[in-house]
Design an enzyme around this catalytic site. Structure first.
Site, PDB file in Angstrom:
ATOM      1  N   HIS A  96       0.808  -1.228   0.000  1.00 34.03           N
ATOM      2  CA  HIS A  96       0.000   0.000   0.000  1.00 34.03           C
ATOM      3  C   HIS A  96       0.848   1.288   0.000  1.00 34.03           C
ATOM      4  CE1 HIS A  96      -3.439  -2.508   0.337  1.00 34.03           C
ATOM      5  NE2 HIS A  96      -3.540  -2.583   1.639  1.00 34.03           N
ATOM      6  N   HIS A 170     -10.130   1.631   0.319  1.00 34.70           N
ATOM      7  CA  HIS A 170     -10.024   0.514   1.263  1.00 34.70           C
ATOM      8  C   HIS A 170     -11.080   0.514   2.364  1.00 34.70           C
ATOM      9  CE1 HIS A 170      -7.991  -2.645   3.410  1.00 34.70           C
ATOM     10  NE2 HIS A 170      -6.986  -2.646   2.556  1.00 34.70           N
ATOM     11  N   GLU A 308     -11.711  -4.161  -3.155  1.00 37.61           N
ATOM     12  CA  GLU A 308     -10.782  -3.158  -3.674  1.00 37.61           C
ATOM     13  C   GLU A 308     -10.522  -3.377  -5.159  1.00 37.61           C
ATOM     14  OE1 GLU A 308      -7.173  -3.430  -1.162  1.00 37.61           O
ATOM     15  OE2 GLU A 308      -8.414  -4.692   0.072  1.00 37.61           O
TER      16      GLU A 308
HETATM   17  C1  GAL Z   1      -5.463  -5.427   2.202  1.00 35.87           C
HETATM   18  C2  GAL Z   1      -4.465  -6.510   2.029  1.00 35.87           C
HETATM   19  C3  GAL Z   1      -4.353  -7.247   3.347  1.00 35.87           C
HETATM   20  C4  GAL Z   1      -3.977  -6.294   4.472  1.00 35.87           C
HETATM   21  C5  GAL Z   1      -4.891  -5.073   4.445  1.00 35.87           C
HETATM   22  C6  GAL Z   1      -4.414  -3.949   5.336  1.00 35.87           C
HETATM   23  O1  GAL Z   1      -5.658  -4.725   1.019  1.00 35.87           O
HETATM   24  O2  GAL Z   1      -4.879  -7.369   0.981  1.00 35.87           O
HETATM   25  O3  GAL Z   1      -3.394  -8.279   3.244  1.00 35.87           O
HETATM   26  O4  GAL Z   1      -2.641  -5.919   4.339  1.00 35.87           O
HETATM   27  O5  GAL Z   1      -4.970  -4.536   3.176  1.00 35.87           O
HETATM   28  O6  GAL Z   1      -4.475  -4.247   6.655  1.00 35.87           O
END
Ligand code: GAL
Length: 344
Positions: A96, A170, A308
């Site tokens: 991210h 998210h 997402e």
């Molecule tokens: C998601 C990801 C998860 C986790 C989450 C954030 O998008 O696929 O593995 O990292 O974000 O806590």
């Protein structure tokens, strides 16, 4: 351009009574208030009651993620033979956008008029070298809410040097209402015949594509999320639930139906549409009750589900995955629509 404070919040409303609140900090959607036919108003995104708690809490809740949402194995990638090393903020992987991804930035927010739409434009300039990504990136995200109950997120970005990009939003949805048990009984449909399994050795995808047929990943017909999450299938147990990218059925770059989420108890339904090739479905596997969310409720495992829209995880490392590279003169474009049905 207006400059904002972290705590500034903005509200999108429509005539049906939907209210979507977001912060300048991370462009984070902190609540989606949904008026039901019986008069009840429920907030369908997991989060916190106050802005103070929001700023201290899980920084991905409702946030805009970038520059590269999801994982890049070892944070390394190459463009035209030149190698780049990003921060590794998730084990050995980059997640991210790094330690200070776009979810931690204070976005410039201004009202935006587009027809009869109630809209805001969020913008951000990410300097060359930000989180070790090449190129200065100019990003604009439009949040709009229509009278047909569509919350639309439209991303655009340009760069001064060739770079990689994958932006997403998210929110964790719980259509019963944030804090009401979990999403295991929600019926999910994902319009995808294939998914990208996780390679346990590298903690992300390695280019493998599998059919969903005869696996817990077959959401081609509505199915309770519990059926997948409780299965003993290796890919599910590896991450304690769903945390996988589905390859959407695509017809060129058109906006297509990605998923339908339905709370059978209330009839509230969320439909997701996008022009992106992938949908990451994450069922909040890591929530362990240690955070206190809205209405003094513990945020437990499977408290919400994130849907997402994006390109595939680790695309910069896999030649046959969608292109992650943005070059000067090109414009990155991405549309995600969340449509709400079962409104008063
Ligand atoms: C998601 C990801 C998860 C986790 C989450 C954030 O998008 O696929 O593995 O990292 O974000 O806590």
């Amino acid at each position: 351009m207006m400059s904002q404070n972290a705590a500034d919040t903005f509200v999108l409303k429509n005539k049906h009574g939907i209210e979507i609140t977001f912060t300048a900090h991370g462009g984070r959607i902190t609540s989606i208030k949904w008026p039901s036919p019986d008069g009840e108003i429920v907030d369908v995104v997991v989060g916190f009651d106050t802005i103070e708690e929001t700023l201290k809490g899980d920084l991905y809740f409702g946030a805009l993620c970038g520059r590269y949402a999801n994982r890049v194995h070892k944070g390394r990638f190459a463009i035209d033979g030149e190698f780049f090393q990003l921060d590794t903020n998730n084990g050995e992987n980059h997640l991210h956008g790094g330690f200070e991804g776009f979810n931690t930035r204070i976005w410039d927010v201004e009202p935006f008029t587009s027809g009869n739409l109630n809209a805001f434009r969020l913008s951000l300039t990410s300097p060359d070298g930000d989180q070790k990504y090449p190129g200065m990136l100019n990003v604009s995200v439009i949040y709009s809410l229509s009278e047909t109950n569509e919350f639309r997120i439209e991303y655009e970005a340009t760069t001064s040097k060739a770079t990689i990009i994958n932006l997403t939003s998210h929110s964790y949805f719980n259509l019963k209402g944030a804090g009401k048990s979990n999403i295991l009984d929600h019926l999910l449909t994902v319009y995808a015949d294939q998914y990208t399994p996780i390679n346990a050795e590298i903690g992300t995808t390695d280019g493998t594509i599998d059919n969903v047929n005869d696996t817990p990943f077959d959401f081609t017909r509505p199915k309770p999320i519990a059926e997948a999450v409780n299965s003993m299938f290796g890919q599910i147990r590896l991450v304690d639930g769903l945390d996988h990218n589905f390859i959407l059925r695509k017809d060129g770059s058109q906006i297509t139906h990605a998923a339908t989420l339905l709370d059978p108890g209330s009839g509230r339904q969320l439909d997701v549409y996008t022009d992106q090739p992938g949908l990451q479905v994450y069922t909040g596997n890591h929530f362990d009750g240690s955070m206190t969310g809205k209405n003094e409720t513990r945020i437990n495992q499977y408290a919400g589900v994130a849907l997402e829209t994006q390109i595939f995880p680790n695309s910069p490392k896999v030649a046959h995955f969608p292109n992650a590279i943005l070059r000067p003169g090109e414009t990155y474009q991405h549309t995600c629509v969340y449509k709400f049905s079962g409104i008063r």
